[in-house]
Design an enzyme around this catalytic site. Structure first.
Site, PDB file in Angstrom:
ATOM      1  N   VAL A   1     -10.879  -0.819   6.724  1.00 18.49           N
ATOM      2  CA  VAL A   1     -11.851  -1.582   6.569  1.00 18.49           C
ATOM      3  C   VAL A   1     -12.319  -1.780   5.332  1.00 18.49           C
ATOM      4  O   VAL A   1     -12.664  -0.665   4.625  1.00 18.49           O
ATOM      5  CB  VAL A   1     -13.140  -1.512   7.580  1.00 18.49           C
ATOM      6  CG1 VAL A   1     -14.380  -2.660   7.167  1.00 18.49           C
ATOM      7  CG2 VAL A   1     -12.872  -1.686   9.025  1.00 18.49           C
TER       8      VAL A   1
ATOM      9  N   ILE B   1     -13.214   0.452  -0.422  1.00 23.23           N
ATOM     10  CA  ILE B   1     -14.692   0.956  -0.257  1.00 23.23           C
ATOM     11  C   ILE B   1     -14.838   1.757   0.688  1.00 23.23           C
ATOM     12  O   ILE B   1     -14.502   1.427   1.907  1.00 23.23           O
ATOM     13  CB  ILE B   1     -15.229  -0.459   0.160  1.00 23.23           C
ATOM     14  CG1 ILE B   1     -15.201  -1.588  -0.858  1.00 23.23           C
ATOM     15  CG2 ILE B   1     -16.980  -0.338   0.278  1.00 23.23           C
ATOM     16  CD1 ILE B   1     -15.913  -2.775  -0.659  1.00 23.23           C
TER      17      ILE B   1
ATOM     18  N   GLU C   1      -2.126 -15.248   1.928  1.00 22.22           N
ATOM     19  CA  GLU C   1      -0.512 -15.025   2.223  1.00 22.22           C
ATOM     20  C   GLU C   1      -0.097 -16.382   2.367  1.00 22.22           C
ATOM     21  O   GLU C   1      -0.635 -17.552   2.629  1.00 22.22           O
ATOM     22  CB  GLU C   1      -0.598 -14.095   3.435  1.00 22.22           C
ATOM     23  CG  GLU C   1      -1.028 -12.622   2.928  1.00 22.22           C
ATOM     24  CD  GLU C   1      -0.782 -11.740   4.320  1.00 22.22           C
ATOM     25  OE1 GLU C   1      -0.043 -11.937   5.152  1.00 22.22           O
ATOM     26  OE2 GLU C   1      -1.476 -10.691   4.141  1.00 22.22           O
TER      27      GLU C   1
ATOM     28  N   LYS D   1     -12.089  -6.143  12.070  1.00 16.59           N
ATOM     29  CA  LYS D   1     -12.966  -5.347  11.047  1.00 16.59           C
ATOM     30  C   LYS D   1     -14.370  -5.163  11.733  1.00 16.59           C
ATOM     31  O   LYS D   1     -14.865  -4.203  11.944  1.00 16.59           O
ATOM     32  CB  LYS D   1     -13.125  -5.813   9.747  1.00 16.59           C
ATOM     33  CG  LYS D   1     -11.678  -5.643   9.039  1.00 16.59           C
ATOM     34  CD  LYS D   1     -11.543  -6.264   7.582  1.00 16.59           C
ATOM     35  CE  LYS D   1     -10.115  -5.956   6.910  1.00 16.59           C
ATOM     36  NZ  LYS D   1     -10.166  -6.899   5.741  1.00 16.59           N
TER      37      LYS D   1
ATOM     38  N   GLY E   1      -2.105 -15.355  -5.111  1.00 18.27           N
ATOM     39  CA  GLY E   1      -1.805 -14.012  -4.348  1.00 18.27           C
ATOM     40  C   GLY E   1      -2.890 -13.689  -3.613  1.00 18.27           C
ATOM     41  O   GLY E   1      -3.074 -12.488  -3.111  1.00 18.27           O
TER      42      GLY E   1
ATOM     43  N   LYS F   1      -5.879  -1.974  10.584  1.00 17.48           N
ATOM     44  CA  LYS F   1      -6.972  -2.666  11.411  1.00 17.48           C
ATOM     45  C   LYS F   1      -6.665  -3.275  12.773  1.00 17.48           C
ATOM     46  O   LYS F   1      -7.428  -3.319  13.674  1.00 17.48           O
ATOM     47  CB  LYS F   1      -7.906  -3.465  10.601  1.00 17.48           C
ATOM     48  CG  LYS F   1      -7.134  -4.820  10.153  1.00 17.48           C
ATOM     49  CD  LYS F   1      -7.398  -5.265   8.779  1.00 17.48           C
ATOM     50  CE  LYS F   1      -6.220  -5.882   8.155  1.00 17.48           C
ATOM     51  NZ  LYS F   1      -5.993  -5.709   6.758  1.00 17.48           N
TER      52      LYS F   1
ATOM     53  N   VAL G   1       0.940  -1.211  -0.027  1.00 19.46           N
ATOM     54  CA  VAL G   1      -0.020  -0.160   0.023  1.00 19.46           C
ATOM     55  C   VAL G   1       0.855   1.027   0.025  1.00 19.46           C
ATOM     56  O   VAL G   1       0.715   2.167  -0.822  1.00 19.46           O
ATOM     57  CB  VAL G   1      -0.775  -0.196   1.212  1.00 19.46           C
ATOM     58  CG1 VAL G   1      -1.865   1.154   1.089  1.00 19.46           C
ATOM     59  CG2 VAL G   1      -1.762  -1.156   1.299  1.00 19.46           C
TER      60      VAL G   1
ATOM     61  N   ASP H   1      -9.069 -11.614  11.004  1.00 16.49           N
ATOM     62  CA  ASP H   1      -8.909 -10.379  10.096  1.00 16.49           C
ATOM     63  C   ASP H   1     -10.192  -9.586  10.102  1.00 16.49           C
ATOM     64  O   ASP H   1     -10.718  -8.565  10.406  1.00 16.49           O
ATOM     65  CB  ASP H   1      -8.404 -10.635   8.462  1.00 16.49           C
ATOM     66  CG  ASP H   1      -8.512  -9.481   7.773  1.00 16.49           C
ATOM     67  OD1 ASP H   1      -7.578  -8.423   7.805  1.00 16.49           O
ATOM     68  OD2 ASP H   1      -9.477  -9.338   7.012  1.00 16.49           O
TER      69      ASP H   1
HETATM   70  P1  NAP Z   1       3.636  -4.556   3.738  1.00 22.48           P
HETATM   71  O1  NAP Z   1       3.555  -4.666   2.232  1.00 22.48           O
HETATM   72  O2  NAP Z   1       4.168  -5.524   4.583  1.00 22.48           O
HETATM   73  O3  NAP Z   1       4.627  -3.179   3.783  1.00 22.48           O
HETATM   74  C1  NAP Z   1       4.895  -2.856   5.154  1.00 22.48           C
HETATM   75  C2  NAP Z   1       5.989  -1.648   5.174  1.00 22.48           C
HETATM   76  O4  NAP Z   1       6.123  -1.217   6.338  1.00 22.48           O
HETATM   77  C3  NAP Z   1       7.143  -2.025   4.508  1.00 22.48           C
HETATM   78  O5  NAP Z   1       7.661  -0.735   3.812  1.00 22.48           O
HETATM   79  C4  NAP Z   1       8.201  -2.325   5.816  1.00 22.48           C
HETATM   80  O6  NAP Z   1       9.499  -1.968   5.527  1.00 22.48           O
HETATM   81  C5  NAP Z   1       7.590  -1.234   6.644  1.00 22.48           C
HETATM   82  N1  NAP Z   1       7.788  -1.680   7.855  1.00 22.48           N
HETATM   83  C6  NAP Z   1       7.568  -2.712   8.772  1.00 22.48           C
HETATM   84  N2  NAP Z   1       7.548  -2.925   9.940  1.00 22.48           N
HETATM   85  C7  NAP Z   1       8.675  -1.881  10.086  1.00 22.48           C
HETATM   86  C8  NAP Z   1       9.179  -1.373  11.200  1.00 22.48           C
HETATM   87  N3  NAP Z   1       9.527  -2.133  12.430  1.00 22.48           N
HETATM   88  N4  NAP Z   1      10.082  -0.464  10.989  1.00 22.48           N
HETATM   89  C9  NAP Z   1      10.059   0.356   9.828  1.00 22.48           C
HETATM   90  N5  NAP Z   1       9.508   0.136   8.720  1.00 22.48           N
HETATM   91  C10 NAP Z   1       8.685  -0.964   8.921  1.00 22.48           C
HETATM   92  O7  NAP Z   1       2.097  -4.107   4.284  1.00 22.48           O
HETATM   93  P2  NAP Z   1       0.949  -3.631   3.386  1.00 22.48           P
HETATM   94  O8  NAP Z   1       0.196  -4.760   2.836  1.00 22.48           O
HETATM   95  O9  NAP Z   1       1.505  -2.534   2.494  1.00 22.48           O
HETATM   96  O10 NAP Z   1      -0.054  -3.087   4.703  1.00 22.48           O
HETATM   97  C11 NAP Z   1       0.075  -1.969   5.317  1.00 22.48           C
HETATM   98  C12 NAP Z   1      -1.006  -1.767   6.118  1.00 22.48           C
HETATM   99  O11 NAP Z   1      -2.110  -1.532   5.358  1.00 22.48           O
HETATM  100  C13 NAP Z   1      -1.219  -2.914   7.036  1.00 22.48           C
HETATM  101  O12 NAP Z   1      -1.802  -2.199   8.432  1.00 22.48           O
HETATM  102  C14 NAP Z   1      -2.535  -3.465   6.307  1.00 22.48           C
HETATM  103  O13 NAP Z   1      -3.097  -4.233   7.363  1.00 22.48           O
HETATM  104  C15 NAP Z   1      -3.350  -2.480   5.864  1.00 22.48           C
HETATM  105  N6  NAP Z   1      -4.179  -3.053   4.733  1.00 22.48           N
HETATM  106  C16 NAP Z   1      -3.282  -3.375   3.523  1.00 22.48           C
HETATM  107  C17 NAP Z   1      -4.080  -4.042   2.677  1.00 22.48           C
HETATM  108  C18 NAP Z   1      -3.616  -4.569   1.341  1.00 22.48           C
HETATM  109  O14 NAP Z   1      -4.160  -4.824   0.492  1.00 22.48           O
HETATM  110  N7  NAP Z   1      -2.184  -5.104   1.255  1.00 22.48           N
HETATM  111  C19 NAP Z   1      -5.382  -3.447   2.363  1.00 22.48           C
HETATM  112  C20 NAP Z   1      -5.930  -3.082   3.456  1.00 22.48           C
HETATM  113  C21 NAP Z   1      -5.110  -2.444   4.568  1.00 22.48           C
HETATM  114  P3  NAP Z   1      10.334  -2.926   4.391  1.00 22.48           P
HETATM  115  O15 NAP Z   1       9.797  -2.464   3.188  1.00 22.48           O
HETATM  116  O16 NAP Z   1      11.949  -2.184   4.464  1.00 22.48           O
HETATM  117  O17 NAP Z   1      10.415  -4.277   4.865  1.00 22.48           O
END
Ligand code: NAP
Length: 447
Positions: free
Chosen positions: A133, A137, A191, A206, A188, A106, A17, A202
């Site tokens: 959430v 949407i 996970e 929500k 994909g 969340k 994201v 999850d």
């Molecule tokens: P992600 O792909 O795992 O990315 C997490 C990012 O945060 C990475 O860039 C990581 O750094 C950084 N990070 C994690 N722990 C860290 C720490 N301790 N110190 C510094 N940086 C840190 O996560 P994501 O899928 O983008 O999701 C992000 C948020 O959005 C989450 O809360 C998730 O629940 C929410 N969300 C995601 C989706 C989705 O479709 N993916 C949908 C709705 C909500 P590095 O890159 O260096 O590892």
């Protein structure tokens, strides 16, 4: 040229994201400037590993491993790291420094939302979380604002795309749960460790967030009853199909009107449920999400679309960012969360719904009457009964006469969870019943 100084934006996290948020902030900077009235300047991106390969190319000079310093230089902070710590401490730091915060986290909100909302209110800041959430949407703002003058009575949400993909595949292709999960992982949708999705954690988080906003009541995540989809069998899916239902993992938030001067109660729960084919949620296919809201004055509303995905979720994050930037320019205190209704939470045993029970019984005279008596004894009344063709079985080592067994699928009228679990115990102990194959609740039906 705009007279306001640029608004400094710090981004924590550049994963699926965060990298899309950064890209759009940079690519669409001129558009945001026109929309907001001043420039949104991305001043830095905090990550664990600045050299990691990203989904998009971003200027290397923006990356830092010092989130505290970045936060203290920013007007607005976007948290997209996920997880509880250090996200919780960093959001606290940002709010205490006077910055509004946008998050999609969340898990953090479900477990520590109350503390963060209280802090935001105390310091006059605002915490935005539209993306927490159902991804792209819009549902948080509609519940908080658009329906803020109405009374939300019920929410039925398909809020987890992974489980919807798996159940939809089982329904439309006839694949087993294991096969569907394997394909979801390959594509994909799931996970590498799918536990949070398939066990319903999850969706539980929500549901806690949705119920809290909808009912103006703190609903702790531990109070949300949860079942995942791992025990949903292909036979149950087929039974559901024959009876005119689809199986969906639902997040259900309900306000139950108190009788005789008693206060209303609220219930939040997550489980796989049978949804009638005619219900709008039945046609939510693949990895999509949908939230069906019933409000006293507005009636039924449905919010539908992509519940996850980097760029899709970035849309919700950036919508919040634009709102935060406008508020930053206007000033004034944040609008806070209204959580003062303090409605009691209904104990799980008292949840009332309808059920469909699949069981195997001996195909003999008098068996149906005996099963019907067991239902009556537990105060659960039968609404529908379907019997599959009987099969003959012989115990391999017994040499005995084959016994004929029938599968019965019994739909009930409304009953409490408590009476349902007593009924299942009584059926399992009954000599008339060989085994109870499974029980699914029926939702989205009025009586
Ligand atoms: P992600 O792909 O795992 O990315 C997490 C990012 O945060 C990475 O860039 C990581 O750094 C950084 N990070 C994690 N722990 C860290 C720490 N301790 N110190 C510094 N940086 C840190 O996560 P994501 O899928 O983008 O999701 C992000 C948020 O959005 C989450 O809360 C998730 O629940 C929410 N969300 C995601 C989706 C989705 O479709 N993916 C949908 C709705 C909500 P590095 O890159 O260096 O590892």
């Amino acid at each position: 040229m705009n007279e306001n100084r640029a608004i400094k934006v710090a981004l924590l996290g550049a994963g699926s994201v965060g990298s899309q948020v950064a890209r759009l902030l940079l690519e669409q900077a001129d558009e945001y400037e026109r929309r907001v009235g001043t420039r949104l300047e991305l001043i830095g991106i905090s990550v664990r590993n600045p050299d990691a390969k990203r989904d998009v190319d971003l200027p290397s000079e923006l990356f830092t491993t010092d989130p505290e310093r970045l936060i203290l230089s920013a007007d607005l902070v976007i948290e997209l790291m996920g997880g509880i710590s250090p996200a919780r401490e960093l959001i606290t730091l940002a709010l205490e420094s006077g910055a509004d915060v946008v998050t999609a986290n969340k898990a953090l909100l479900a477990h520590h939302g109350a503390e963060l909302f209280e802090l935001a209110e105390r310091v006059g800041a605002q915490l935005y979380y539209e993306a927490a959430v159902a991804g792209a949407i819009p549902i948080i703002r509609p519940l908080r604002e658009n329906l803020g003058g109405d009374r939300v009575e019920r929410i039925l949400g398909i809020v987890n795309g992974t489980t919807n993909y798996i159940l939809d595949r089982m329904h439309t292709r006839g694949d087993t749960f294991d096969e569907s999960l394997r394909i979801a992982t390959e594509l994909g949708y799931a996970e590498a460790d799918p536990t949070a999705d398939i066990e319903g954690y999850d969706a539980q988080q929500k549901a806690a967030i949705l119920a809290s906003i909808a009912f103006h009541t703190k609903v702790p995540v531990e109070e949300v009853y949860r079942e995942g989809i791992t025990s949903v069998s292909i036979e149950e899916i087929e039974d559901a199909k024959r009876a005119g239902y689809v199986v969906k993992l639902l997040a259900i938030c309900e306000r139950l009107i108190g009788e005789a001067g008693e206060p209303d109660q609220v219930s939040a729960r997550v489980y796989p449920a049978l949804v009638p084919n005619a219900h709008p949620l039945a046609s939510v296919h693949g990895g999509n999400n949908a939230v069906f809201v019933e409000a006293k004055a507005a009636g039924s509303l449905m919010f539908y679309g992509a519940g996850a995905g980097g760029v899709e979720t970035a849309s919700a994050v950036l919508g919040d960012l634009v709102a935060a930037a406008r508020r930053h320019l206007l000033g004034g205190p944040g609008s806070g969360e209204s959580m003062d209704a303090n409605l009691p939470i209904l104990p799980v045993d008292e949840i009332v719904t309808r059920y469909q029970i699949s069981l195997e019984a001996a195909d003999e005279a008098g068996i149906l009457a005996s099963i019907a008596r067991t239902f009556a004894d537990q105060g659960v009344s039968v609404q529908t009964l379907e019997q599959a063709a009987p099969v003959e079985e012989t115990e391999a080592h017994s040499g005995a006469e084959p016994v004929s067994r029938a599968t019965l699928v019994i739909g009930t009228h409304q009953a409490t969870e408590g009476s349902l679990s007593r009924l299942v115990q009584a059926l399992s102990a009954s000599p008339a019943v060989h085994q109870v194959n499974g029980v699914l609740r029926v939702e989205g039906v009025n009586s």
